[in-house]
Design an enzyme around this catalytic site. Structure first.
Site, PDB file in Angstrom:
ATOM      1  N   ASP A  56       0.871  -1.174   0.000  1.00 16.79           N
ATOM      2  CA  ASP A  56       0.000   0.000   0.000  1.00 16.79           C
ATOM      3  C   ASP A  56       0.909   1.224   0.000  1.00 16.79           C
ATOM      4  O   ASP A  56       1.668   1.437   0.964  1.00 16.79           O
ATOM      5  CB  ASP A  56      -0.901  -0.027   1.248  1.00 16.79           C
ATOM      6  CG  ASP A  56      -1.914   1.112   1.247  1.00 16.79           C
ATOM      7  OD1 ASP A  56      -1.567   2.205   0.749  1.00 16.79           O
ATOM      8  OD2 ASP A  56      -3.029   0.907   1.738  1.00 16.79           O
ATOM      9  N   SER A 134      -4.265  14.019 -13.472  1.00 15.47           N
ATOM     10  CA  SER A 134      -5.583  13.871 -14.120  1.00 15.47           C
ATOM     11  C   SER A 134      -5.969  15.209 -14.721  1.00 15.47           C
ATOM     12  O   SER A 134      -5.520  16.264 -14.243  1.00 15.47           O
ATOM     13  CB  SER A 134      -6.636  13.471 -13.080  1.00 15.47           C
ATOM     14  OG  SER A 134      -7.935  13.608 -13.616  1.00 15.47           O
ATOM     15  N   TYR A 147     -10.592  14.640  -4.923  1.00 18.22           N
ATOM     16  CA  TYR A 147      -9.833  14.023  -6.028  1.00 18.22           C
ATOM     17  C   TYR A 147      -9.076  15.090  -6.835  1.00 18.22           C
ATOM     18  O   TYR A 147      -7.865  14.982  -7.061  1.00 18.22           O
ATOM     19  CB  TYR A 147     -10.794  13.236  -6.926  1.00 18.22           C
ATOM     20  CG  TYR A 147     -10.117  12.519  -8.064  1.00 18.22           C
ATOM     21  CD1 TYR A 147      -9.411  11.338  -7.848  1.00 18.22           C
ATOM     22  CD2 TYR A 147     -10.170  13.023  -9.366  1.00 18.22           C
ATOM     23  CE1 TYR A 147      -8.782  10.671  -8.894  1.00 18.22           C
ATOM     24  CE2 TYR A 147      -9.551  12.368 -10.420  1.00 18.22           C
ATOM     25  CZ  TYR A 147      -8.857  11.189 -10.184  1.00 18.22           C
ATOM     26  OH  TYR A 147      -8.234  10.546 -11.227  1.00 18.22           O
ATOM     27  N   LYS A 151      -4.958  15.732  -7.131  1.00 17.29           N
ATOM     28  CA  LYS A 151      -4.241  15.638  -8.407  1.00 17.29           C
ATOM     29  C   LYS A 151      -3.545  16.955  -8.763  1.00 17.29           C
ATOM     30  O   LYS A 151      -2.457  16.958  -9.349  1.00 17.29           O
ATOM     31  CB  LYS A 151      -5.213  15.215  -9.516  1.00 17.29           C
ATOM     32  CG  LYS A 151      -5.740  13.787  -9.346  1.00 17.29           C
ATOM     33  CD  LYS A 151      -4.606  12.774  -9.394  1.00 17.29           C
ATOM     34  CE  LYS A 151      -5.096  11.347  -9.460  1.00 17.29           C
ATOM     35  NZ  LYS A 151      -4.008  10.376  -9.576  1.00 17.29           N
TER      36      LYS A 151
HETATM   37  P1  NAD Z   1      -7.794   1.426 -11.538  1.00 10.18           P
HETATM   38  O1  NAD Z   1      -8.706   1.564 -10.370  1.00 10.18           O
HETATM   39  O2  NAD Z   1      -8.224   0.616 -12.701  1.00 10.18           O
HETATM   40  O3  NAD Z   1      -6.373   0.897 -11.053  1.00 10.18           O
HETATM   41  C1  NAD Z   1      -5.737   1.478  -9.944  1.00 10.18           C
HETATM   42  C2  NAD Z   1      -4.891   0.415  -9.254  1.00 10.18           C
HETATM   43  O4  NAD Z   1      -4.240   1.071  -8.146  1.00 10.18           O
HETATM   44  C3  NAD Z   1      -5.717  -0.745  -8.668  1.00 10.18           C
HETATM   45  O5  NAD Z   1      -5.149  -1.973  -9.039  1.00 10.18           O
HETATM   46  C4  NAD Z   1      -5.646  -0.512  -7.164  1.00 10.18           C
HETATM   47  O6  NAD Z   1      -5.690  -1.715  -6.393  1.00 10.18           O
HETATM   48  C5  NAD Z   1      -4.311   0.210  -7.022  1.00 10.18           C
HETATM   49  N1  NAD Z   1      -4.229   1.024  -5.797  1.00 10.18           N
HETATM   50  C6  NAD Z   1      -5.130   1.933  -5.347  1.00 10.18           C
HETATM   51  N2  NAD Z   1      -4.721   2.454  -4.194  1.00 10.18           N
HETATM   52  C7  NAD Z   1      -3.525   1.887  -3.910  1.00 10.18           C
HETATM   53  C8  NAD Z   1      -2.598   2.008  -2.846  1.00 10.18           C
HETATM   54  N3  NAD Z   1      -2.833   2.849  -1.806  1.00 10.18           N
HETATM   55  N4  NAD Z   1      -1.470   1.272  -2.860  1.00 10.18           N
HETATM   56  C9  NAD Z   1      -1.223   0.422  -3.883  1.00 10.18           C
HETATM   57  N5  NAD Z   1      -2.072   0.239  -4.908  1.00 10.18           N
HETATM   58  C10 NAD Z   1      -3.212   0.958  -4.916  1.00 10.18           C
HETATM   59  O7  NAD Z   1      -7.464   2.937 -11.958  1.00 10.18           O
HETATM   60  P2  NAD Z   1      -6.936   3.592 -13.340  1.00 10.18           P
HETATM   61  O8  NAD Z   1      -8.107   4.205 -14.010  1.00 10.18           O
HETATM   62  O9  NAD Z   1      -6.038   2.677 -14.076  1.00 10.18           O
HETATM   63  O10 NAD Z   1      -6.116   4.813 -12.724  1.00 10.18           O
HETATM   64  C11 NAD Z   1      -4.719   4.862 -12.638  1.00 10.18           C
HETATM   65  C12 NAD Z   1      -4.318   6.298 -12.347  1.00 10.18           C
HETATM   66  O11 NAD Z   1      -4.789   7.154 -13.392  1.00 10.18           O
HETATM   67  C13 NAD Z   1      -4.909   6.862 -11.045  1.00 10.18           C
HETATM   68  O12 NAD Z   1      -3.947   7.650 -10.397  1.00 10.18           O
HETATM   69  C14 NAD Z   1      -6.062   7.713 -11.528  1.00 10.18           C
HETATM   70  O13 NAD Z   1      -6.390   8.743 -10.624  1.00 10.18           O
HETATM   71  C15 NAD Z   1      -5.498   8.236 -12.831  1.00 10.18           C
HETATM   72  N6  NAD Z   1      -6.520   8.694 -13.780  1.00 10.18           N
HETATM   73  C16 NAD Z   1      -7.461   7.841 -14.265  1.00 10.18           C
HETATM   74  C17 NAD Z   1      -8.433   8.320 -15.139  1.00 10.18           C
HETATM   75  C18 NAD Z   1      -9.527   7.428 -15.692  1.00 10.18           C
HETATM   76  O14 NAD Z   1     -10.466   7.948 -16.309  1.00 10.18           O
HETATM   77  N7  NAD Z   1      -9.451   6.117 -15.539  1.00 10.18           N
HETATM   78  C19 NAD Z   1      -8.425   9.655 -15.544  1.00 10.18           C
HETATM   79  C20 NAD Z   1      -7.443  10.497 -15.024  1.00 10.18           C
HETATM   80  C21 NAD Z   1      -6.493  10.004 -14.150  1.00 10.18           C
END
Ligand code: NAD
Length: 256
Positions: A56, A134, A147, A151
């Site tokens: 984590d 983001s 959020y 970011k």
């Molecule tokens: P996701 O939820 O599919 O994957 C995130 C992964 O991070 C998961 O496997 C989760 O278990 C892991 N995780 C979460 N908290 C954790 C912690 N404290 N320690 C270790 N692992 C942890 O998310 P995603 O959409 O692939 O997002 C990845 C990144 O991209 C994030 O930072 C998210 O904020 C950013 N993001 C996503 C989007 C979108 O639309 N999907 C848009 C902008 C930014």
């Protein structure tokens, strides 16, 4: 040939998993970090060249242990991708302090802790860090008080790190994705939010996980060797657009 070593946090699925696969295709080795043990086990077991570590990123001692394990196995670290993130969308008055802290703990504390822990290794390798922020860092939207703020702080933390680490040849950049269809997005993007996004995105679609991974791997490559302290939005033009796109699209329909 020397294999470079990346640490990718949040690697069990979504953007982190796509980034892991692209690093592997480019002959890197990847330490896949996630707190979801079952998902990490499942996705890493078929990926040769990976080291899965359950961690984590918001817990300082776990982060130190994780970095030690990576160094014991691989002996070096060339890139850290701070991708692990959590999203909760709720109105300002319903965002209680626990919810605020949960978001900050992973999205901001995690980036700080992992970055600090790898600095000695990155100084040795003259490696780089890429933080995943983001578009919610750039444009304030409803329901994202925690959020979006977390970011936006990541964007600034990127610059802080970049100016302090430049003397050592360590580069630090940030990628701000537009909406990507992942589990995180599914949990918070209602049909209304998705429509509102498309109305504001000139390229009129979501990003793919690959779109984001390509920018991350580029920023870690020698092709990006003079790029540091930057935030690059991979967002289909969302950050660039103002009002009027739906009206323009409607008028095109009328005139064609
Ligand atoms: P996701 O939820 O599919 O994957 C995130 C992964 O991070 C998961 O496997 C989760 O278990 C892991 N995780 C979460 N908290 C954790 C912690 N404290 N320690 C270790 N692992 C942890 O998310 P995603 O959409 O692939 O997002 C990845 C990144 O991209 C994030 O930072 C998210 O904020 C950013 N993001 C996503 C989007 C979108 O639309 N999907 C848009 C902008 C930014």
């Amino acid at each position: 040939m020397l294999n470079k070593i990346a640490i990718v946090t949040g690697a069990a699925r979504g953007i982190g998993l796509a980034t892991t696969k692209l690093f592997l295709e480019n002959n890197w080795r990847v330490a896949m970090i996630d707190r979801d043990e079952a998902a990490l086990q499942l996705t890493s077991e078929h990926l040769a060249g990976t080291l899965p570590i359950v961690c984590d990123v918001s817990i300082p001692e776990r982060v130190q242990d994780m970095v030690s394990k990576v160094l014991v196995t691989f002996g070096r670290i060339d890139a850290l991708i701070n991708n692990a993130g959590v999203a909760v969308f709720e109105p300002l008055e319903k965002t209680d302090f626990d919810s605020w802290r949960t978001i900050m703990a992973t999205n901001l504390d995690g980036v700080f802790l992992c970055s600090q822990a790898v600095i000695p290794a990155l100084k040795e390798s003259q490696g780089s860090i890429v933080n995943i922020a983001s578009i919610s860092a750039l444009r304030a939207s409803t329901l994202r008080v925690a959020y979006g703020t977390s970011k936006a702080a990541v964007v600034h933390l990127t610059k802080q790190l970049a100016i302090e680490l430049g003397d050592y040849g360590v580069r630090v950049n940030c990628v701000s994705p537009g909406p990507v269809k992942t589990k995180l997005a599914e949990a918070v993007h209602s049909p209304e939010i998705i429509k509102a996004y498309y109305d504001g995105i000139p390229l009129n679609r979501s990003a793919t996980e690959q779109d984001i991974a390509e920018m991350v791997v580029f920023l870690c490559s020698t092709k990006a060797s003079f790029i540091t302290g930057q935030m690059i939005a991979v967002d289909g033009g969302f950050d660039a657009s103002g009002v009027g796109l739906p009206a323009l699209r409607a008028s095109r329909l009328r005139f064609t």
